[in-house]
Design a protein around this motif. Structure first.
Motif, PDB file in Angstrom:
ATOM      1  N   SER A  25       2.100 123.685  56.156  1.00 21.29           N
ATOM      2  CA  SER A  25       2.639 122.325  56.314  1.00 21.29           C
ATOM      3  C   SER A  25       1.540 121.291  56.152  1.00 21.29           C
ATOM      4  N   THR A  26       0.385 121.550  56.740  1.00 19.82           N
ATOM      5  CA  THR A  26      -0.740 120.628  56.576  1.00 19.82           C
ATOM      6  C   THR A  26      -1.174 120.574  55.115  1.00 19.82           C
ATOM      7  N   LEU A  27      -1.316 121.729  54.478  1.00 16.69           N
ATOM      8  CA  LEU A  27      -1.762 121.775  53.086  1.00 16.69           C
ATOM      9  C   LEU A  27      -0.799 121.027  52.166  1.00 16.69           C
ATOM     10  N   ALA A  28       0.496 121.127  52.443  1.00 14.71           N
ATOM     11  CA  ALA A  28       1.492 120.445  51.609  1.00 14.71           C
ATOM     12  C   ALA A  28       1.315 118.931  51.654  1.00 14.71           C
ATOM     13  N   GLY A  29       0.767 118.404  52.754  1.00 11.12           N
ATOM     14  CA  GLY A  29       0.606 116.963  52.896  1.00 11.12           C
ATOM     15  C   GLY A  29      -0.735 116.415  52.443  1.00 11.12           C
ATOM     16  N   ARG A  55       3.194 129.006  45.271  1.00 11.60           N
ATOM     17  CA  ARG A  55       3.340 127.642  44.738  1.00 11.60           C
ATOM     18  C   ARG A  55       2.027 126.873  44.808  1.00 11.60           C
ATOM     19  N   LEU A  56       1.311 127.006  45.932  1.00 10.29           N
ATOM     20  CA  LEU A  56       0.016 126.327  46.049  1.00 10.29           C
ATOM     21  C   LEU A  56      -0.965 126.844  45.010  1.00 10.29           C
ATOM     22  N   SER A  57      -0.971 128.150  44.801  1.00 10.95           N
ATOM     23  CA  SER A  57      -1.880 128.765  43.834  1.00 10.95           C
ATOM     24  C   SER A  57      -1.560 128.313  42.418  1.00 10.95           C
ATOM     25  N   GLU A  58      -0.298 128.376  42.059  1.00 13.91           N
ATOM     26  CA  GLU A  58       0.094 128.064  40.684  1.00 13.91           C
ATOM     27  C   GLU A  58       0.024 126.578  40.365  1.00 13.91           C
ATOM     28  N   ALA A  59       0.006 125.728  41.389  1.00 11.83           N
ATOM     29  CA  ALA A  59      -0.066 124.280  41.154  1.00 11.83           C
ATOM     30  C   ALA A  59      -1.436 123.843  40.645  1.00 11.83           C
ATOM     31  N   MET A  60      -2.450 124.669  40.871  1.00 13.79           N
ATOM     32  CA  MET A  60      -3.805 124.290  40.454  1.00 13.79           C
ATOM     33  C   MET A  60      -3.961 124.476  38.945  1.00 13.79           C
ATOM     34  N   ALA A  61      -4.171 123.369  38.253  1.00 15.59           N
ATOM     35  CA  ALA A  61      -4.314 123.390  36.791  1.00 15.59           C
ATOM     36  C   ALA A  61      -5.774 123.667  36.433  1.00 15.59           C
ATOM     37  N   PHE A  62      -6.055 124.872  35.985  1.00 15.22           N
ATOM     38  CA  PHE A  62      -7.429 125.237  35.637  1.00 15.22           C
ATOM     39  C   PHE A  62      -7.788 124.908  34.187  1.00 15.22           C
ATOM     40  N   ALA A  63      -6.801 124.743  33.315  1.00 16.02           N
ATOM     41  CA  ALA A  63      -7.099 124.463  31.904  1.00 16.02           C
ATOM     42  C   ALA A  63      -7.985 123.222  31.732  1.00 16.02           C
ATOM     43  N   PRO A  64      -7.747 122.113  32.449  1.00 18.87           N
ATOM     44  CA  PRO A  64      -8.625 120.948  32.270  1.00 18.87           C
ATOM     45  C   PRO A  64     -10.064 121.186  32.755  1.00 18.87           C
ATOM     46  N   LEU A  65     -10.278 122.223  33.532  1.00 19.03           N
ATOM     47  CA  LEU A  65     -11.622 122.539  34.014  1.00 19.03           C
ATOM     48  C   LEU A  65     -12.367 123.480  33.063  1.00 19.03           C
ATOM     49  N   TYR A  66     -11.726 123.847  31.971  1.00 24.85           N
ATOM     50  CA  TYR A  66     -12.300 124.828  31.055  1.00 24.85           C
ATOM     51  C   TYR A  66     -12.733 124.165  29.757  1.00 24.85           C
ATOM     52  N   ASP A  67     -13.960 124.420  29.341  1.00 23.63           N
ATOM     53  CA  ASP A  67     -14.495 123.925  28.075  1.00 23.63           C
ATOM     54  C   ASP A  67     -14.254 125.009  27.031  1.00 23.63           C
ATOM     55  N   ARG A  68     -13.251 124.806  26.179  1.00 23.86           N
ATOM     56  CA  ARG A  68     -12.873 125.825  25.191  1.00 23.86           C
ATOM     57  C   ARG A  68     -13.971 126.060  24.158  1.00 23.86           C
ATOM     58  N   GLU A  69     -14.707 125.007  23.807  1.00 23.60           N
ATOM     59  CA  GLU A  69     -15.782 125.160  22.827  1.00 23.60           C
ATOM     60  C   GLU A  69     -16.878 126.084  23.341  1.00 23.60           C
TER      61      GLU A  69
END
Length: 189
Positions: A99-103, A161-175
């Motif tokens: 509940s705390t994490l959701a807020g 849901r908390l795990s999957e909500a984290m978008a890791f693609a923007p943290l990755y340098d594909r080059e």
């Protein structure tokens, strides 16, 4: 020669601690759980403190990170597995934490690197750490599996849901095929 040696199959050794070793391990586990049992509670919105200092007087660091949160979640699972925490208390405490994490304020599903555990505000600079997010995600995945195993499907879904909500693609340098260390939000605007 070294390469060939490193490629040799390793003999598996079963972990068979002596009675004395088991006593030591259970004692350490009990002390570790005692920290989380004592310091993860309503005063800090069910979030673990980053650290405590006991000498010359008790000082609790009322801040936390995603890594601390992940370890607290797994400490609860371990305490349940070891019989230190009943199923009812496990569910109650995890529900409070979730509940705390959701807020909490987040960026692209990631928790900020530091939060004040009393006000729940992210601390400056607003920063997302790839390492901390990865640590939390790994802990959430492990917790999810345990919760499914114990028949706590709703809590398992919350962890997922908390795990999957984290978008890791923007943290990755594909080059470069590397993860960035993180985002400092004020600077990266």
């Amino acid at each position: 020669a070294l390469g060939a040696y490193l490629c040799l199959p390793r003999a598996r050794h079963a972990f068979a601690p002596s009675g004395e070793d088991l006593g030591l391990l259970h004692g350490l586990a009990r002390k570790t759980w005692a920290f989380f049992d004592q310091y993860v509670g309503p005063e800090d919105n069910w979030l673990p403190p980053d650290n405590i200092r006991t000498h010359p007087r008790l000082i609790v660091a009322h801040r936390t990170s995603p890594t601390n949160i992940g370890l607290a979640l797994l400490a609860h699972a371990a305490a349940y597995d070891l019989g230190y925490l009943s199923a009812g208390r496990l569910v109650e405490r995890l529900e409070n934490m979730f509940s705390t994490l959701a807020g909490l304020e987040r960026h692209r599903g990631h928790f900020y690197n530091w939060y004040d555990t009393r006000t729940l505000l992210p601390l400056h600079p607003h920063y997302v750490s790839t390492v901390d997010s990865g640590n939390l995600r790994g802990c959430l995945i492990a917790l999810r599996e345990g919760l499914y195993e114990w028949g706590e499907a709703e809590l398992a879904r919350r962890a997922e849901r908390l795990s999957e909500a984290m978008a890791f693609a923007p943290l990755y340098d594909r080059e470069r095929k590397l993860f960035f260390i993180g985002w400092e939000l004020e600077r990266d605007k």
